[in-house]
Write a protein that holds these residues in place. Sequence first.
Motif, mmCIF file in Angstrom:
data_model
loop_
_atom_site.group_PDB
_atom_site.id
_atom_site.type_symbol
_atom_site.label_atom_id
_atom_site.label_comp_id
_atom_site.label_asym_id
_atom_site.label_seq_id
_atom_site.Cartn_x
_atom_site.Cartn_y
_atom_site.Cartn_z
ATOM 1 N N ILE A 280 0.868 -1.166 0.000
ATOM 2 C CA ILE A 280 0.000 0.000 0.000
ATOM 3 C C ILE A 280 0.913 1.226 0.000
ATOM 4 N N VAL A 281 0.768 2.041 -1.029
ATOM 5 C CA VAL A 281 1.626 3.219 -1.197
ATOM 6 C C VAL A 281 0.745 4.461 -1.279
ATOM 7 N N ALA A 282 1.355 5.600 -1.432
ATOM 8 C CA ALA A 282 0.622 6.862 -1.565
ATOM 9 C C ALA A 282 0.673 7.328 -3.012
ATOM 10 N N VAL A 283 -0.265 8.161 -3.372
ATOM 11 C CA VAL A 283 -0.290 8.764 -4.701
ATOM 12 C C VAL A 283 0.730 9.909 -4.674
ATOM 13 N N GLU B 55 12.325 -9.673 -10.445
ATOM 14 C CA GLU B 55 13.303 -10.629 -9.899
ATOM 15 C C GLU B 55 12.641 -11.882 -9.340
ATOM 16 N N TRP B 56 11.508 -11.712 -8.680
ATOM 17 C CA TRP B 56 10.908 -12.808 -7.944
ATOM 18 C C TRP B 56 9.840 -13.564 -8.732
ATOM 19 N N ALA B 57 9.489 -13.103 -9.906
ATOM 20 C CA ALA B 57 8.486 -13.805 -10.720
ATOM 21 C C ALA B 57 8.863 -15.275 -10.958
ATOM 22 N N PRO B 58 10.147 -15.601 -11.218
ATOM 23 C CA PRO B 58 10.488 -17.023 -11.408
ATOM 24 C C PRO B 58 10.197 -17.894 -10.181
ATOM 25 N N TYR B 59 10.063 -17.276 -9.007
ATOM 26 C CA TYR B 59 9.746 -18.022 -7.781
ATOM 27 C C TYR B 59 8.232 -18.070 -7.521
ATOM 28 N N LYS B 60 7.442 -17.641 -8.506
ATOM 29 C CA LYS B 60 5.981 -17.597 -8.389
ATOM 30 C C LYS B 60 5.530 -16.611 -7.308
ATOM 31 N N ILE B 61 6.272 -15.511 -7.198
ATOM 32 C CA ILE B 61 5.928 -14.456 -6.249
ATOM 33 C C ILE B 61 5.457 -13.246 -7.053
ATOM 34 N N ARG B 62 4.216 -12.854 -6.821
ATOM 35 C CA ARG B 62 3.651 -11.674 -7.472
ATOM 36 C C ARG B 62 3.738 -10.488 -6.522
ATOM 37 N N VAL B 63 4.099 -9.335 -7.067
ATOM 38 C CA VAL B 63 4.227 -8.123 -6.268
ATOM 39 C C VAL B 63 3.476 -6.994 -6.972
ATOM 40 N N ASN B 64 2.589 -6.343 -6.241
ATOM 41 C CA ASN B 64 1.823 -5.226 -6.778
ATOM 42 C C ASN B 64 1.720 -4.122 -5.743
ATOM 43 N N CYS B 65 1.431 -2.929 -6.228
ATOM 44 C CA CYS B 65 1.177 -1.784 -5.358
ATOM 45 C C CYS B 65 -0.270 -1.339 -5.527
ATOM 46 N N VAL B 66 -0.838 -0.882 -4.449
ATOM 47 C CA VAL B 66 -2.136 -0.227 -4.469
ATOM 48 C C VAL B 66 -1.890 1.174 -3.922
ATOM 49 N N ALA B 67 -2.281 2.172 -4.696
ATOM 50 C CA ALA B 67 -2.064 3.569 -4.308
ATOM 51 C C ALA B 67 -3.417 4.252 -4.120
ATOM 52 N N PRO B 68 -3.975 4.133 -2.921
ATOM 53 C CA PRO B 68 -5.279 4.766 -2.681
ATOM 54 C C PRO B 68 -5.168 6.283 -2.798
ATOM 55 N N GLY B 69 -6.202 6.878 -3.253
ATOM 56 C CA GLY B 69 -6.259 8.337 -3.289
ATOM 57 C C GLY B 69 -6.753 8.844 -1.949
ATOM 58 N N THR B 70 -7.773 9.631 -1.964
ATOM 59 C CA THR B 70 -8.340 10.207 -0.752
ATOM 60 C C THR B 70 -9.209 9.157 -0.066
ATOM 61 N N ILE B 71 -8.776 8.738 1.101
ATOM 62 C CA ILE B 71 -9.483 7.712 1.859
ATOM 63 C C ILE B 71 -9.926 8.304 3.195
ATOM 64 N N ALA B 72 -11.185 8.164 3.496
ATOM 65 C CA ALA B 72 -11.733 8.672 4.749
ATOM 66 C C ALA B 72 -11.268 7.777 5.892
ATOM 67 N N THR B 73 -10.500 8.331 6.789
ATOM 68 C CA THR B 73 -10.036 7.619 7.976
ATOM 69 C C THR B 73 -10.201 8.533 9.180
ATOM 70 N N ASP B 74 -9.964 7.978 10.358
ATOM 71 C CA ASP B 74 -10.026 8.791 11.571
ATOM 72 C C ASP B 74 -8.954 9.878 11.584
ATOM 73 N N ALA B 75 -7.882 9.668 10.821
ATOM 74 C CA ALA B 75 -6.777 10.618 10.818
ATOM 75 C C ALA B 75 -7.091 11.885 10.021
ATOM 76 N N PHE B 76 -8.040 11.809 9.118
ATOM 77 C CA PHE B 76 -8.353 12.951 8.266
ATOM 78 C C PHE B 76 -9.843 13.231 8.300
ATOM 79 N N ASN B 77 -10.180 14.509 8.358
ATOM 80 C CA ASN B 77 -11.577 14.912 8.367
ATOM 81 C C ASN B 77 -11.940 15.432 6.983
ATOM 82 N N TYR B 78 -12.638 14.629 6.217
ATOM 83 C CA TYR B 78 -13.064 15.014 4.876
ATOM 84 C C TYR B 78 -14.534 15.421 4.850
ATOM 85 N N ASN B 79 -15.105 15.701 5.998
ATOM 86 C CA ASN B 79 -16.533 15.976 6.053
ATOM 87 C C ASN B 79 -16.902 17.445 5.910
ATOM 88 N N SER B 80 -15.933 18.346 5.917
ATOM 89 C CA SER B 80 -16.271 19.757 5.777
ATOM 90 C C SER B 80 -16.886 19.997 4.401
#
Length: 178
Positions: A95-98, A126-151
Amino acid sequence: MTFSRRFGTKVTSHAMTIRDPEQVDKSFDDVYAAYGKLDILVNNAGGQFAQPAMDISPKGWRAVVDINLNGTFHMMQAAARRWRETGGPGYIVDIVAVVWRGLPQVSHTCAARAGQIYLSKTVATEWAPYKIRVNCVAPGTIATDAFNYNSSQCQASLYQANPMKRAGDAQDIAESIL
């Protein structure tokens, strides 16, 4: 260890610091001892604080980079080594940032997350030959307790800037991981 059962699967959490490779290895040893395998690693740890780049102390910079980039690497490497030993397969989601256009006040996070993105791209090849998949998810604006998006000002901004016309939520991220 904390266990929960839902949808026919077990989820385990372990209290530790991912900045310490020895604690990471111990945690993976515990998972393998308890279950005999690991299916997926979701790297969702992170830390930052808002501050102008000119005012971030060396200690503050190191703390953020250490958890967001180095800690992520320790987790990925520990999982990948075990999957290589057992013949895999394995799946890592980071999980990364935009960060594509920068984010004022969090230069340390942007630097670490950009490193995490390119680390993920590199080890995916590098790790694909070992059957290891690697991906990133970069959420945008996500409502959490840490941020107030309700204004009303924030809601209007989300409506104009976000194709979904709203902030995302934890369910949105979970579905993208799956």
